[in-house]
Design an enzyme around this catalytic site. Structure first.
Site, PDB file in Angstrom:
ATOM      1  N   GLY A 124       0.777  -1.263  -0.043  1.00  0.00           N
ATOM      2  CA  GLY A 124       0.492   0.166  -0.171  1.00  0.00           C
ATOM      3  C   GLY A 124       0.882   1.379   0.082  1.00  0.00           C
ATOM      4  N   GLU A 420      19.007   3.620   2.750  1.00  0.00           N
ATOM      5  CA  GLU A 420      18.387   2.784   3.825  1.00  0.00           C
ATOM      6  C   GLU A 420      17.251   2.138   4.508  1.00  0.00           C
ATOM      7  OE1 GLU A 420      21.872   6.177   5.307  1.00  0.00           O
ATOM      8  OE2 GLU A 420      20.000   5.725   3.989  1.00  0.00           O
ATOM      9  N   PHE A 446      19.539   7.922  10.755  1.00  0.00           N
ATOM     10  CA  PHE A 446      18.863   7.535   9.700  1.00  0.00           C
ATOM     11  C   PHE A 446      17.829   6.789  10.394  1.00  0.00           C
ATOM     12  CE2 PHE A 446      23.667   9.219   9.069  1.00  0.00           C
ATOM     13  CZ  PHE A 446      23.293  10.360   8.689  1.00  0.00           C
ATOM     14  N   HIS A 482      24.158  14.368  12.714  1.00  0.00           N
ATOM     15  CA  HIS A 482      23.960  12.992  12.934  1.00  0.00           C
ATOM     16  C   HIS A 482      23.804  12.718  14.095  1.00  0.00           C
ATOM     17  CE1 HIS A 482      26.229  13.276   8.755  1.00  0.00           C
ATOM     18  NE2 HIS A 482      26.705  12.409   9.151  1.00  0.00           N
TER      19      HIS A 482
END
Length: 675
Positions: A124, A420, A446, A482
């Site tokens: 979906g 990722e 991330f 980060h």
């Protein structure tokens, strides 16, 4: 492996078989008064051809290991899949189709894994299904290389997917397709439904890609079929794709959304809303349909579909014979294959988990994780994974083992590249396929890039393991881009995701044990970049309490605690030191390590009260947003956290500047004790 040759059907009967899909989809969407009729109407010929002539599947046993996998990445077209599953003979009644999109029906608005027999994955969110299909193809290639022997091919199947314009616009499709082409997944066959319609209008509003050239650049074998209704051309293209074994294949198929609808075809109005009762009747008349009755299935079409389902299932019988021969010739391999498919852990697997001492335990939890992972991998060959181009930082490499590649598909070290989101979707497909426990690493910040895939893993209750390192402002000089702040709370908000942030090497070992044994959803291991101190377990409680989510690491001396200090990960060292300072002042402090709020929430009330006694004020500290801690500290407690971004500096200075110090914990404890 080939299936029995499909008989040649009368063209009129073949058309009725196809139009049955179309009319069931129209009727179900109309009955629900919501849904997407246009794409099932357009793709009905492809679904018919695939399920009756090419897909090796058994409606009576949807889980047999060597079936072909089919992924409907265009999940909004769910009635396409539900219709063919019902017609093929799966345990999905016509009554369930009539309950489309209703409470607890087996026909939800988008396909959901575990609800409907024959649905291989939840789709979906566009693009995810392509990544899932790539992961399934990876699993097939790896297991074939691991278990097949000369004369005994027990893993030998294809993975098919259907994608649309929206799928190919989404970035995750680019990541996954690039990965598939590079790694030469020759048993992956995709169909691109090129109908040139989106909800807003025609695709040229936003999209002018040459998809064929794009996929050729990725290393795919690309074909074009000018009209989905040309079954002969479509059949030839699928045969050519199956013959191509060195590259994944994409078949670009021209379709007309809402095919046959006199007033809605080839328009965005056919995409995401019912046609309307009058338009449904007009469309059925345009098809020459024998009945305007909703959910009508002609007897001859039903029998033709069921016969095709039985014919395609003959491949299952042939595989069973091969499996019996394999089991006789390779009993040890067969037993191992069965164990992995059943998700059983081998006896004594946890004996491989190392213990940490003062000599080897004062390390970053990411380093401890790498040590534990390698020890477990020697006992658990189903562990397969890597990282998004960060293996040396995430400590995810399996030492001494080959990398997964087109040349060495039996390798267990995966190089996902800087992808990722694609990594997350691919891991979901690997887990869904079975026989593999996938893991993947990146920096915690991330995790945001792959959050949609994490959410779907949790929704599907899949065992996918995430290794998230560089877990806080403790990574220091790399700075706020980060340094995760909100990610821990955000991950803890995902239902059925278990988040574990261990405080030292011993807790890291226990966290891995929990992750490996956990079967009901994904696990995120959240680990430090910076070195942690060694917690002497001869003085403090055993790390076995990690399995219960929270435990008393050190209790107050001289009586019941006056305050409870809690934390996770690297900040546990701060509360241990704060407790010592408080007791020097005569304030009895209990130190509680909380590596997993989710596991603690599953404990019985008696255990929870034993760890966090009622009426005792609490102080929590974590180098992250404080939101997730408020449910644990209660009305009398306080939380020390971060509600701003970090900074670029040595991590010790950042902790000091942001107030994450022993002295701040002591001050907060004094306040709550005084009331």
């Amino acid at each position: 492996m080939a299936t029995a040759t499909a008989p040649t059907l009368d063209p009129a009967l073949e058309k009725r078989c196809i139009d049955t899909i179309r009319t069931l989809a129209m009727d179900a969407v109309q009955a629900a008064e919501s849904g997407h009729p246009g794409t099932p109407m357009a793709l009905a010929p492809l679904a018919y051809l695939l399920f009756t002539r090419h897909l090796r599947h058994d409606p009576k046993d949807p889980h047999w290991p060597d079936r072909d996998r089919f992924v409907l990445s265009v999940g909004h077209a769910s009635m396409l899949l539900y219709s063919v599953l019902h017609l093929s003979g799966y345990d999905l009644s016509l009554e369930e189709l009539k309950q489309f999109r209703q409470w607890e029906s087996r026909t939800p608005g988008h396909p959901e894994y575990g609800y409907t027999p024959g649905v291989e994955t939840t789709t979906g969110p566009l693009g995810q299904g392509i990544g899932n299909a790539v992961g399934m193809a990876v699993a097939e290639a790896h297991l074939a290389a691991t278990f097949n022997r000369e004369g005994h091919a027990v893993v030998d199947h294809h993975t098919y997917f259907i994608a649309g314009d929206g799928d190919l616009m989404e970035g995750v499709s680019h990541e996954a397709a690039s990965f598939a082409g590079h790694f030469g997944l020759g048993k992956l066959i995709g169909f691109y439904d090129d109908n040139q319609i989106t909800i807003d209008g025609r695709t040229d509003l936003t999209y002018s890609d040459d998809a064929g050239k794009r996929f050729e650049a990725y290393g795919w074998h690309v074909q074009h079929v000018a009209d989905v209704n040309d079954l002969a051309a479509l059949d030839a293209a699928i045969a050519a794709a199956k013959a191509e074994t060195a590259r994944p294949s994409l078949i670009i198929v021209k379709t007309i959304i809402g095919f046959g609808s006199p007033n809605r075809a080839d328009s965005s109005k056919a995409h995401g809303e019912p046609l309307g009762k009058e338009e449904v009747v007009l469309t059925k008349r345009a098809y020459g349909w024998p009945s305007e009755q909703p959910f009508f299935v002609p007897d001859d079409a039903r029998e033709a579909w069921l016969a095709a389902g039985r014919r395609q299932a003959e491949a299952h019988g042939a595989w069973t014979a091969r499996w019996d021969a394999y089991r006789a010739a390779e009993p040890a391999l067969a037993a191992e294959f069965e164990r992995r498919l059943a998700k059983r852990l081998p006896d004594g697997w946890d004996a491989a988990v190392p213990s940490f001492t003062a000599e080897n335990g004062a390390v970053a939890s990411r380093a401890a994780s790498g040590t534990v992972l390698n020890a477990l991998a020697a006992k658990l060959p189903e562990l397969m994974g890597g990282s998004a181009d960060l293996a040396p930082s995430n400590n995810t490499a399996l030492k001494g083992l080959p990398a997964y590649s087109a040349a060495t598909p039996g390798g267990r070290n995966m190089h996902f590249g800087v992808r990722e989101h694609g990594m997350g979707a691919i891991m979901n497909g690997m887990a869904l396929h079975g026989g593999i426990v996938p893991y993947g690493g990146t920096f915690l910040v991330f995790a945001d890039y792959m959050r949609p895939a994490i959410r779907l893993a949790a929704l599907m209750h899949q065992q996918v393991l995430y290794v998230f390192t560089h877990d806080s402002i403790g990574l220091g000089e790399d700075g706020p881009t980060h340094q995760p702040v909100e990610q821990l709370t955000a991950l803890r908000c995902i239902p059925n995701l278990t988040v574990m942030r261990p405080a030292d090497a011993s807790e890291t070992a226990e966290a891995w044990k929990v992750a490996v044994a956990h079967r009901d959803g994904p696990v995120a291991l959240v680990l430090t970049r910076q070195k942690l101190g060694y917690i002497d377990r001869t003085k403090y409680a055993s790390a076995e309490g990690v399995a219960r989510g929270a435990y008393v690491l050190r209790d107050a001396d001289g009586g019941a605690p006056q305050v409870v200090l809690m934390s996770s990960g690297s900040e546990v060292a701060l509360v241990l030191e704060a407790a010592r300072k408080l007791e020097a002042e005569g304030i009895r402090a209990r130190t509680v390590s909380v590596p997993s709020m989710e596991l603690f929430a599953k404990q019985d009330a008696e255990y929870q009260r034993a760890v966090l006694p009622a009426g005792v004020p609490r102080v929590a500290i974590e180098a992250a947003h404080p939101m997730s801690w408020y449910r644990l500290v209660g009305d009398r407690g306080t939380v020390l956290g971060i509600e701003r971004f970090g900074a670029s500096a040595p991590y010790q200075r950042i902790f000091e500047e942001l107030g994450l110090t022993v002295d701040r914990v002591v001050e907060a404890a004094r306040r709550v004790v005084k009331g």
